[in-house]
Each structure stands twice: as C-alpha cells, then as structure tokens.
Design a protein around this motif. Sequence first.
Motif, mmCIF file in Angstrom:
data_model
loop_
_atom_site.group_PDB
_atom_site.id
_atom_site.type_symbol
_atom_site.label_atom_id
_atom_site.label_comp_id
_atom_site.label_asym_id
_atom_site.label_seq_id
_atom_site.Cartn_x
_atom_site.Cartn_y
_atom_site.Cartn_z
ATOM 1 N N ASP A 1 45.067 55.803 33.523
ATOM 2 C CA ASP A 1 46.005 55.482 35.541
ATOM 3 C C ASP A 1 45.939 54.316 35.452
ATOM 4 N N ARG A 2 44.027 53.721 35.936
ATOM 5 C CA ARG A 2 44.338 53.088 36.239
ATOM 6 C C ARG A 2 44.418 51.646 35.780
ATOM 7 N N MET A 3 44.248 51.608 34.846
ATOM 8 C CA MET A 3 44.689 50.342 33.722
ATOM 9 C C MET A 3 46.096 50.081 33.339
ATOM 10 N N GLU A 4 46.976 51.042 33.776
ATOM 11 C CA GLU A 4 48.003 50.957 34.059
ATOM 12 C C GLU A 4 48.441 50.515 35.279
ATOM 13 N N VAL A 5 48.001 51.132 36.168
ATOM 14 C CA VAL A 5 48.018 50.341 37.480
ATOM 15 C C VAL A 5 48.156 48.515 37.051
ATOM 16 N N GLU A 6 47.312 48.276 36.882
ATOM 17 C CA GLU A 6 46.521 46.770 36.822
ATOM 18 C C GLU A 6 47.674 45.853 36.008
ATOM 19 N N ALA A 7 47.603 47.161 34.809
ATOM 20 C CA ALA A 7 48.315 46.194 33.538
ATOM 21 C C ALA A 7 50.069 45.855 33.744
ATOM 22 N N ARG A 8 50.350 46.593 35.239
ATOM 23 C CA ARG A 8 52.077 46.708 35.500
ATOM 24 C C ARG A 8 52.007 45.889 36.937
ATOM 25 N N ALA A 9 50.462 44.842 37.291
ATOM 26 C CA ALA A 9 50.223 44.292 38.339
ATOM 27 C C ALA A 9 50.288 42.716 37.707
ATOM 28 N N LEU A 10 49.039 42.944 36.495
ATOM 29 C CA LEU A 10 49.783 41.737 36.150
ATOM 30 C C LEU A 10 50.551 40.804 35.499
ATOM 31 N N LEU A 11 51.745 41.930 35.034
ATOM 32 C CA LEU A 11 52.580 41.682 34.549
ATOM 33 C C LEU A 11 54.103 41.587 35.760
ATOM 34 N N SER B 1 37.906 42.242 33.883
ATOM 35 C CA SER B 1 37.297 43.413 33.814
ATOM 36 C C SER B 1 39.073 44.501 34.101
ATOM 37 N N LEU B 2 38.592 45.364 33.447
ATOM 38 C CA LEU B 2 40.004 46.615 33.530
ATOM 39 C C LEU B 2 39.805 47.508 33.585
ATOM 40 N N GLY B 3 40.748 48.546 35.068
ATOM 41 C CA GLY B 3 39.839 49.656 35.272
ATOM 42 C C GLY B 3 38.998 49.697 35.864
ATOM 43 N N GLY B 4 38.183 49.436 36.201
ATOM 44 C CA GLY B 4 37.203 49.566 36.388
ATOM 45 C C GLY B 4 36.090 49.216 35.474
ATOM 46 N N GLU B 5 36.002 48.413 34.851
ATOM 47 C CA GLU B 5 35.501 48.082 33.393
ATOM 48 C C GLU B 5 35.247 46.672 33.359
ATOM 49 N N GLN B 6 33.944 46.321 33.038
ATOM 50 C CA GLN B 6 33.824 45.112 32.048
ATOM 51 C C GLN B 6 34.734 44.979 31.213
ATOM 52 N N PHE C 1 42.514 43.450 24.602
ATOM 53 C CA PHE C 1 41.204 43.518 25.598
ATOM 54 C C PHE C 1 40.178 44.259 25.619
ATOM 55 N N ARG C 2 39.083 44.758 24.600
ATOM 56 C CA ARG C 2 38.024 45.683 24.614
ATOM 57 C C ARG C 2 37.545 46.008 25.142
ATOM 58 N N LEU C 3 37.017 46.569 26.081
ATOM 59 C CA LEU C 3 35.990 46.986 27.590
ATOM 60 C C LEU C 3 35.171 47.847 27.041
ATOM 61 N N GLN C 4 33.506 47.959 27.601
ATOM 62 C CA GLN C 4 32.349 48.335 27.106
ATOM 63 C C GLN C 4 32.739 49.414 26.396
ATOM 64 N N SER C 5 33.048 50.174 26.912
ATOM 65 C CA SER C 5 32.861 51.613 26.855
ATOM 66 C C SER C 5 33.655 51.834 25.210
ATOM 67 N N GLY C 6 34.278 50.772 25.135
ATOM 68 C CA GLY C 6 35.654 50.946 23.571
ATOM 69 C C GLY C 6 36.913 51.026 24.226
#
Length: 566
Positions: A554-564, A474-479, A521-526
Amino acid sequence: MSLASARAYLAFPHLEPELRAELDPLVAAAERGEAQAAAELEDRFFEPLAFGTGGLRGFMAAGLRRMNRPNVRRTTLALAAVAQRRAPGKKVAVVGYDTRLNSDVFAAEAASVLAAAGYQVFLGTRPLPTPFLCFAMKELGSACGVIITASHNPKEYNGYKAYNDLGGQVVEPWDAEIEAQMAALPVVPVPPVVPPGRIGPIPIEVENAYLALGQGLLQHPQPFEPARILYTPFHGTGIAFVPALFEAAGIPLTLSPSQGIQDGTFPTAPRPNPEELAAYAAPLREAEAMASEVILANDPDADRIGVVAQREGVWELMSGNDLAALTLDYLCTQKGRSGAVVSTVVTSDFMAEVARHHGLPVVWTLTGFKNIAVCMDRLEALGEAYAFGAEESYGMLLPPSLRDKDGVTAALVVAEMAGYYKAKGLTLFQAVDALMEKVGTFHNRLVNLEDPRPGGAKRFAEAMGRIRAAGLASLGGEQVASWEDFQTGLWHGEGGTEAILDRPDRRMAALPIPRSNVLKFRLQSGAFAAFRPSGTEPKLKVYLQSRGDAAQLDRMEVEARALLGL
C-alpha cells in the motif's frame, strides 16, 4: 490531412465494399463540417495500425488504424516476404483463429495471401487455441504462421499475431523487417489470386499429437483425490481441447454452462480476462450452485490460465505469480524437473526462489513470451534443458517443444495438482502458504495506471524520465539497495554500475538483457518496484513486491502514484 487520407483510401478500386459503405457517410459528414465525424476520421487515419508486440491489435472497422482485411493483407504480404528471406527452405505456413467476430474472415485473408506467395497453407477449420496452433507450426515445419486473436480484449477488438520459423512470435530481426516491408506496400493491397490446392486443413494427426503431449505432462501423484473443478473458456477456444484432455486423463471436469458456449460477443464476460475477478461472475454463481472447489479458466485464445478457489470460505483469484511458483514446485516434487527456469524481470522472485530451492538455474528476460521463447531457443542451441517458464500475467509453459505460453496443457496439470493437494487436506491457497514457509514470503501487486487525457502517453514518458534522472533513495519506508535501468542496460548499486545480465548467477554463459524502457528498484529487504510504460498507449504498469509486510505494498503504491503524478 486525415480527411485527405480517407479519400485516398476510398480511391483504391479493390477496397472491400463493406468498408467503403462504412466509410463513405463518415467522409461525407466530415466534408459537411461535422466535428464528430472529423474526429473519428482523425482517429482512424492519423497513422497506420502499429505492428507492435508480435503483430496488430485494434478496433475492427474501416481505416488505416483499424483491424480489417486490407491491414491483414498488407501485414501478411510483409510476413511472407520476410519469411522467404529468413526461412528460404521451408514452404509451409499455418493460419488459425479464435472465436472473435471476423476472426475466420481475417484468417481466410491471411491464408490466401500466404498461398498466393507460394506456401502450402494449413488453415484451421474451426476456432483453435493459440498454443495448439503454435504446436502445429512446429510439427508441420512451417516457415511462418498467423493467428487471428485479440486475446482477452473486449469484443470490439481483433488482432493478428505473427510467428517465425521456430514457432515463436516474431522478434528481431523479423519484426523490424516486417515493419519496413509494410511501409513499402500500398495501404490497400490488391487481393491475392490463390492457386488451387494450396490451402488445406490442419491434419487430425497433429491434433492427436497435441493431446498426447498434454497426457505426457501428467505427474500421476500419490495421494490423489480429484477436485471438483468448473472450467470456463470465456466463450473461447479452450473448449476445443480441454474437455478431451481431461476425459483422456480420467480427471472429472464440469464445463461452465454459461461461458462454455463459443461466442465472439462474450455475453457473460465483456472483458474476458482471466486476470480480472469480474470476468468470473457467471461461473462463480455456477460454482456455488454446484459446490465446486476450483474454477479453472482460459482466456479466449487459451494461452493464459486463471485459477479461482476458496480462501477461508471466500472465492479469491490466485495471482499468476503464486500459481507459477506452486506449479513449478509441484512438478519438481513429483517426477522432478531438470534444466533452466525462465522468468521475466517483472515477475515475482517467488518462482525463482522455488527454482533455486530445487537446484534449478534461472534465466531472466524482458516481459512477454516472445522473449521467453528466445531464451528457450538459446538454451537449445547451448545443449541445455528447459525446465519451466512463466510470467506474472497468467502465462506459463510446460512442454519444452512449444514457443508460446500454453493455458490448455497447464489447465490439465493444475487440475491434477489441485487433486494432489486435496488428498493431502490442503486447498491451493494453503499449498501456497506451505510453500512460502519453505522458501520465504512474497506479496505482489500489479498496479495498472491509465491517463486517457490528451498527452497521457507523453506525461508517462516524462515521469519515467524524471525517475530515471533523479533515481530513488527510498520507497515504502525502506532504503533502495540497487536499481536497474533496462533502457541503458545498467545495474546501479554499491557505488558502481555493471551490465544487466540474463544469468547473473552463471556469468560465463550470460548475455546482456535486451534494452527496454523499464526501471526496477530493489529495496534492502528484497522488495521491489518496477515501472513499465506502454510504448503506444497512455498506460503504465507498476509491479510491486514485498518480502514480508503486505501493508508495504500500500505504501509503495501511494508513493509510486505520486512519482508518476497520479
């Protein structure tokens, strides 16, 4: 080791006197044990300047890992040798340069090498835009070409772009063969002896043909009311053609008083990058004073285009994604377009959705216009038309005859488009909003990450390895619905894998996309997140797209930075 390399470098008797004068005191200081001098030599000599994306780019100074005449000479010797093998029937080369410091010197060096190698060389007599030089290569039937430019880098940099016999930046097998040829040459080659008459100016007829090409792209829309446009070339080469194009088209244009002056020190824009709003500080003040409605910008070599306009009374930089999608829609709704649209795997789906809306197929490729050019060559070989191509980093190409992005002709069409929407009572941003109402909403963000600490590039490589091995649920609260690993060439989703294709909607004509260290990575919403590290620097870009909720970025960026790990 680097001290020994510097001494060996100085031992070449034909090393340029100015480089010797720069290096001698640095070597002497290192020999005395001065740590700062030793560190500087290490940086200059621990490896040669890499022949990267289409050529060279680096600081101007003496040394193996710097932009200087020996490196230009060495690279051009290699380019000439490869061109003689790969395009044996052609005996013409084109060389041009931008407004940067030493660009004319480096261009003269490249022209001399090519002339000594047997080519009739057409050398620009003044700073000229990259797209015009690419046009000249095609018009003159060149076997190869060289453009001295560092695009939008700061003034301390310069660069070298190498072109093949099709007028596009070198790709395989040319690039690998050039690298191999360079490795076999001395680091300071002997200066060439140029036969008389082998170097001449680019004919004025070629310039006139390029201006005519630009005029041919006009759509002549109705209704139309010219927008009040301020143009900045960021002290670069765009001034050579953009004002003339607008005058011939009858579209009013005001040149930025501060940035309309060619100056390789870029006094009003230390980072002359149309992707950064800070670079527009001076023209923004001018636009306010002149009551301008739109600021158009080209980077110093004029292959990119930037647009700044007002959104609800506030000046805002339009994204390259939105500008490309809006321009494609404008072309399709005016005279119409036929053929394929070429996009890159990190560019927003907005442009692709506009293409589908108008019934145009989409071809996907890796980042960079050298890859878009390869797709154009393939379309031509298949007898298919090219409609439009663009990438998110403010590059697009309208004329199908060129093989690199063109910010000059794009500026003319975008200005005309602004006048069309003005006559309809819309700003450019309102036009983007109206287009999204037709094809769907797209929010995009580019996150530039740097880790300048020692080992930064290695840490990014390790982070990519962790993500590749573990995947993302998941990323940014989405699968996550599916993901693509361009290094292995595999798409993963729905419990299986398959090859990543450049034309997934037309599999009979599709080819696998070339390999590259990119994860998407593509999420369910596109929505999507794509990770792309630099191969040579401690940098990594993260490309984010949301299909409706801007806050998701914003949520996706926070998680991406944490992953890196940042």
